[in-house]
Scaffold this active site. Sequence first.
Site, PDB file in Angstrom:
ATOM      1  N   GLY A  29       3.297 -35.395 -36.752  1.00 41.51           N
ATOM      2  CA  GLY A  29       2.986 -34.097 -36.181  1.00 41.51           C
ATOM      3  C   GLY A  29       1.554 -33.724 -36.518  1.00 41.51           C
ATOM      4  CE1 TYR A  30      -2.053 -35.965 -34.318  1.00 40.40           C
ATOM      5  CE2 TYR A  30       0.094 -35.732 -33.302  1.00 40.40           C
ATOM      6  CZ  TYR A  30      -0.977 -36.514 -33.659  1.00 40.40           C
ATOM      7  OH  TYR A  30      -0.962 -37.854 -33.377  1.00 40.40           O
TER       8      TYR A  30
END
Length: 154
Positions: A29-30
């Site tokens: 994820g970011y």
Amino acid sequence: MGIEIERKFLVADDGWRRAATRQTRFSQGYLSRDPARTVRVRIAGARAFLTIKGATTGATRAEFEYEVPVADAQQLLAMCDGPLVEKVRHLCGHEGMTWEVDEFLGANTGLVVAEIELQSEDQSFERPAWLGKEVTGDARYVNANLAVRPFSSW
């Protein structure tokens, strides 16, 4: 400074499966998807990493990667901006080079991308027969973008 020089391709067929030697499931994820400074959290099998990447110029960008405890990565994934990207990475050898073939899952199911890391942008390499169109400069194939604009929505 850490530097990543990477070229990315679609695959033309399943021929890469004969060359695959190892696979690892990834969940990533970011924390930031800003193209000037992407911050990624990744759990890769039994290990976890925090990665900071700079803006891409050609096939090159700054990259700094640090191993973190898996428990910390799980908490960081919960803080991420947008859905997670799930994939299985297969390592495939060809003519002395290692190709990373990513088979995407979830909303990106059906997308299979091959990447090769190079020492310089002009480094030559032998293309495997299963390699398709180059997509290095196509922003749709950047993992941070696949998190919010998945392959299934194209």
